[in-house]
Design an enzyme around this catalytic site. Structure first.
Site, short mmCIF file in Angstrom:
data_model
loop_
_atom_site.label_atom_id
_atom_site.label_comp_id
_atom_site.label_asym_id
_atom_site.label_seq_id
_atom_site.Cartn_x
_atom_site.Cartn_y
_atom_site.Cartn_z
N ASP A 1 -97.86 -44.50 20.52
CA ASP A 1 -99.41 -44.61 20.45
C ASP A 1 -99.88 -43.14 19.97
OD1 ASP A 1 -99.43 -47.15 21.46
OD2 ASP A 1 -99.28 -46.31 23.45
N GLU B 1 -89.16 -47.96 27.86
CA GLU B 1 -88.63 -46.65 28.72
C GLU B 1 -87.98 -46.94 30.03
OE1 GLU B 1 -91.29 -46.02 25.84
OE2 GLU B 1 -91.90 -47.17 27.49
N ASP C 1 -91.02 -52.40 22.19
CA ASP C 1 -91.97 -51.60 22.72
C ASP C 1 -91.70 -51.53 24.30
OD1 ASP C 1 -93.98 -49.83 22.91
OD2 ASP C 1 -95.66 -51.35 22.54
#
Length: 991
Positions: free
Chosen positions: A648, A476, A473
């Site tokens: 999310d 990015e 997670d």
């Protein structure tokens, strides 16, 4: 309670941390604990930027720039090269013009054409012009030696009138697919622009990652820039996939599709207008690949096999049901969740943990109070003994210890720093951002020692906690501040993020599922009142709100090109990034890699690289076994390493719908396993299934698994919380687990051929233009049609059965196994009472099944079955692939082909090295009639010449035309051969 749970993030007992929090918010008193410093909210502020595409003052490159002229053409073995020279004075509109370019045209294969444009000279004087390396993203190469390119289905022509442009057309028909003719090529070191005309009412798909309708509109700007943003509809999200598929329908019937891939890792915008497409990037090169199709499956196969690589073969167990939430407090609570699934007899395959498991949210170190290693090993021993699995989260950021506190030592950082494994500032110091644990550093995947360090951390952690897969997670990569905000503040670590977390004062979650008020008016009113009071408190002076009244006039930062230099923090062309500036909520563009490359040039690749590194690490953790990785940020080709998590999202009906087009898009991108809120057979239940309309947020792996992701301090949403959801889940999961062999075979096909698992209706029925925008239904492979309910309180759902009205296709109801009646119109209203998901089987297919169980291990031990859906001519075909479900390179497999025609079903076993001894338990044939006309009833059934006893071994329903073969006789016969697929081919006949 919520406050104490939230404050667990600091890794101590919640009661102690509550004291910490109170002390930090009031006058300090004598205490052995220091207040926790909260990073100021303005650390994530950047200059006010107006996206250039929305700026009325923005200069128009097509009006100001001269374009290029081509010359010095030289034919090569696979195409030609040429030089492109600027056709007039420099415009330097959003960067510095590159005066001379090198053009390469390659007919690389029958189904792939390459157009490359780069600066003609790359040396020290213009080294900042970054060209994506083959080491980071594989570059397709020529595999067809044909100097004329005649074997390629595409042809390129070019012109210098009025400036250089090229046209891609189908060689056989001359139909133009893409043409830059008449448009100026703009090539600057921080800005590239090229475009093509498109037909009216075009059908374009892809250009991700985003969540919106599957078919892109013809008046939007699609931004491609990896951003940590919570599922903002119609904005750029976590991944970057500069690829699109276009389908064109003929007025006389039929369609043709093609694909376009831009191999460029810079931030991009793709501007779609009613009659054209314009591609803009803020750097890099033009590295285009065209795929002729002509069908959508042809395009996706060519894109994967010829450009980005085939998806990894997933293990069998991720096909099961997965359960996760942010807010599981300890091992005991996890055990209670597992036990509750058993108590309510709901299948459960894998339990996941979010960042709660970590010591102060630090990767690779468990919280010693709530997730101690000894208890964890006991929990996992019991979990593994039950045939289940465990997957923890790992964030991309690594905590950097407080240098003034010797007790704050953190081995993963120390080892990584010694290996020179972290990103640097331009001055060579460590780049320090802020994420969940506090101030953090970030792995540098260009550094020689980073991969070995990452592998070592995975191996060491697995020795303490024997996990089965990894959830990546924040990759990015996300950072909660702009720039290296922690460089001079490390003595404050650990610090609190620059925003309140769910459950903290001022951020209490009062939301209930949609439609909750209809049957729970009192509770809903109380929640609404509390929410209003919280919002009012935040808006008053001294509240927790960081917002301020909007200024009457905003002054936007606009930068211009500087000769010999790039402005990588605020480039002259401002893409419409959902977070604003490039460095907002992200690692700064000036963060520097070990090879000198700056993050500006490779930001979109961080997620791809960490997934690659994790794949290599898990190969070491599990020698000989396939890694299971779920990653949030992806790039073209990430499917070689991981499945994708859609990020999310919310327990709302709109997100249920949007999950379908997002998963369909990732089918295009070569990532067939996608975790996302999925309102269908995939997820096993849908929001609002209970009669009280409680929402359930369960994410599906694109037809391959499920994952419930609930936010910290929110109401629990496990499926057993509500009785009707529990029953609906069991019913839907029984279907899903029955179909595991079919789904696994589809995954193997995707892994070996580049086919898709989750499919749009338009892909399977490409000649029906009415399906071009259909994204409220989907197919699992070619044979299973799912029509989920996507609105609250509905007891019916509208859908279509492609080909049914036209008399081309037979469809069967999964539950009743009867043929769907031919409707008067294509659009049909389908009954969908509470707890029922409309599922249908397409005629012409044989589906392998197994009796469902509570885990995939149990299923694999159960008898086999075949579900045969005959088409209108009484035919069907299918396939089965079997291996051990985990080997990286399976040595023993089973491959079976099924075919039905002339009242005979044949199983042709082409390979049977894997030892599967399960018997054949049942064969169900839908649409079974005895021909020639008039249809007669079935009176005899035989298996390889063995006449089966009626009633005890088979039954036939003359009304529904369903033949069911089951019972001891068929099981004993297949057991006598060693199993359903041993002993060679077999044939079932009926008359």
């Amino acid at each position: 309670m919520a406050l104490g749970l939230m404050l667990r993030r600091f890794g101590l007992a919640s009661s102690l941390l509550l004291a910490h929090y109170v002390q930090a918010q009031s006058t300090p008193t004598a205490s052995s604990f220091r207040p926790i410093f909260t990073v100021p909210s303005d650390v994530n502020d950047d200059a006010s930027l107006l996206p250039t595409s929305q700026d009325p003052q923005a200069p128009d490159p097509q009006a100001l720039c001269p374009g290029y002229k081509a010359s010095n053409l030289v034919e090569t073995a696979s195409g030609f090269t040429a030089q492109l020279f600027l056709a007039g004075p420099t415009c330097n509109v959003y960067g510095n013009d590159i005066v001379q370019l090198a053009l390469t045209v390659e007919y690389q294969a029958r189904d792939r054409l390459h157009v490359g444009i780069i600066p003609a000279y790359l040396d020290a004087s213009n080294a900042s012009q970054y060209v994506l390396s083959n080491e980071l993203v594989s570059k397709p190469t020529v595999d067809l030696a044909d100097s004329s390119g005649r074997s390629c289905e595409l042809n390129l022509s070019w012109t210098n009138d009025p400036t250089f442009g090229f046209t891609i057309a189908r060689r056989a028909s001359g139909h133009v697919l893409f043409s830059t003719a008449g448009k100026k090529l703009v090539f600057e070191e921080q800005f590239l622009e090229f475009g093509s005309d498109l037909p009216d009412n075009y059908n374009l798909y892809g250009l991700g990652e985003t969540i919106r309708e599957f078919r892109l509109g013809n008046n939007l700007t699609r931004t491609i820039y990896a951003a940590d943003v919570g599922d903002n509809v119609d904005a750029n999200l976590y991944g970057s996939h500069p690829f699109y598929l276009e389908t064109r329908y003929s007025e006389t019937g039929g369609s043709q599709s093609h694909g376009v891939y831009l191999r460029n890792a810079h931030g991009q915008e793709v501007v779609l207008r009613p009659q054209n497409i314009t591609w803009r990037t803020i750097g890099g090169s033009i590295d285009l690949y065209f795929f002729p199709g002509p069908s959508p499956p042809d395009v996706t196969r060519s894109y994967q096999t010829g450009a980005i690589g085939l998806p990894a073969m997933q293990m069998y167990w991720p096909l099961g049901y997965h359960q996760c939430r942010w807010g599981y407090h300890n091992w005991s609570e996890l055990q209670d969740v597992v036990d509750s699934f058993d108590r309510f007899e709901i299948p459960l395959e894998t339990i996941w943990t979010d960042i709660d498991i970590w010591n102060q949210y630090r990767d690779f170190e468990n919280d010693p109070n709530t997730f101690p290693y000894d208890q964890g090993r006991q929990f996992l021993q019991k979990l593994h003994d039950s045939g289940r699995h465990f997957t923890p989260i790992v964030d991309a950021a690594i905590y950097i210890p407080n240098p003034d506190n010797s007790s704050d030592a953190y081995e993963p950082f120390t080892a990584g720093n010694q290996s020179n494994a972290f990103l640097k500032n331009p001055d060579g110091s460590l780049y320090v951002g802020a994420v969940w644990p506090g101030y953090t550093v970030f792995p540098d995947w260009h550094a020689p020692g980073a991969g070995a360090w990452w592998t070592d951390q995975m191996v060491r952690y697995h020795e303490r906690i024997p996990f089965d897969g990894i959830w990546i997670d924040m990759n990015e990569a996300s950072s909660f501040c702009v720039g290296s905000c922690g460089s001079k503040n490390l003595s404050l670590n650990p610090v609190h993020p620059p925003f309140s977390l769910p459950g903290e004062p001022g951020n209490i979650n009062f939301e209930y599922p949609e439609d909750f008020a209809r049957t729970n008016a009192t509770e809903a009113a109380a929640a609404s009142s509390s929410s209003a009071r919280q919002a009012a408190a935040a808006a008053t002076p001294g509240g927790n709100s960081s917002s301020s009244p909007p200024p009457s006039r905003v002054s936007y930062l606009r930068t211009t090109a500087t000769p010999g230099a790039r402005d990588i923090l605020h480039p002259p062309y401002v893409i419409n990034n959902a977070q604003g500036g490039l460095g907002v909520h992200a690692v700064s563009p000036n963060a520097t890699h070990a090879d000198g490359v700056v993050e500006y040039d490779v930001h979109n690749l961080f997620g791809h690289q960490i997934l690659n590194a994790t794949y290599q690490a898990l190969v070491s953790v599990f020698p000989g076994k396939r890694p299971f990785i779920l990653g949030r940020s992806t790039f073209a080709g990430s499917g070689k390493y991981a499945a994708h998590w859609g990020g999310d999202n919310y327990s709302k009906w709109c997100y249920m719908y949007l999950s379908i087009p997002q998963a369909l898009s990732f089918s295009l991108y070569g990532i067939p396993m996608v975790s996302r809120t999925d309102p269908s057979l995939i997820s096993g239940t849908r929001s609002g299934l209970t009669r009280r309309q409680f929402g359930v947020d369960i994410c599906g792996f694109s037809g391959n698994a499920d994952l419930e992701l609930c936010i910290l301090a929110a109401n629990p949403q496990e499926p057993y919380v509500w009785a009707s959801v529990a029953e609906a889940s069991k019913r839907a999961l029984a279907i899903r687990y029955t179909l595991l062999p079919y789904l696994y075979t589809l995954l193997h096909d995707a892994h070996t051929t580049g086919s898709t698992v989750l499919r749009a209706l338009a892909w399977e029925f490409p000649d029906d233009s009415r399906l071009a925008a259909a994204d409220r239904q989907f197919l699992l492979g070619p044979a299973i049609l799912v029509t989920p309910v996507l609105t609250a309180g509905a007891t019916t759902v509208d859908g279509v059965f492609p080909g049914l009205v036209e008399g081309d296709v037979a469809w069967y109801d999964w539950y009743e196994q009867t043929a769907v009646a031919v409707p008067a119109t294509p659009n049909v209203t389908i009954d969908a009472p509470l707890g029922h998901i409309p599922v249908f089987v397409r005629g012409g297919y044989v589906l392998p099944t197994q009796e469902p169980g509570r885990t995939t291990r149990d299923c694999r031990r159960n008898p086999w079955g075949l579900l045969v859906a005959l088409d209108l001519d009484g035919r069907a075909e299918g396939a089965l692939y079997v291996d051990d479900g985990e080997s990286l390179v399976p040595q023993e497999t089973i491959v079976v082909k099924f075919s039905a025609q002339d009242q005979r079903l044949r199983a042709s076993v082409s390979h049977c090295a894997y030892n599967d001894t399960n018997p054949l338990g049942s064969i169900t044939i839908m649409g079974a009639v005895v021909w020639p006309p008039p249809p007669a009833s079935v009176t005899q059934v035989s298996l390889n010449g063995l006449v089966l006893a009626p009633d005890s071994s088979w039954s036939y329903n003359a009304t529904s035309n369903v033949l069911r073969v089951a019972g001891p006789q068929i099981k004993d016969w297949t057991r006598s051969r060693g199993g359903a697929w041993k002993g060679g081919d077999w044939e079932l006949a009926w008359c």
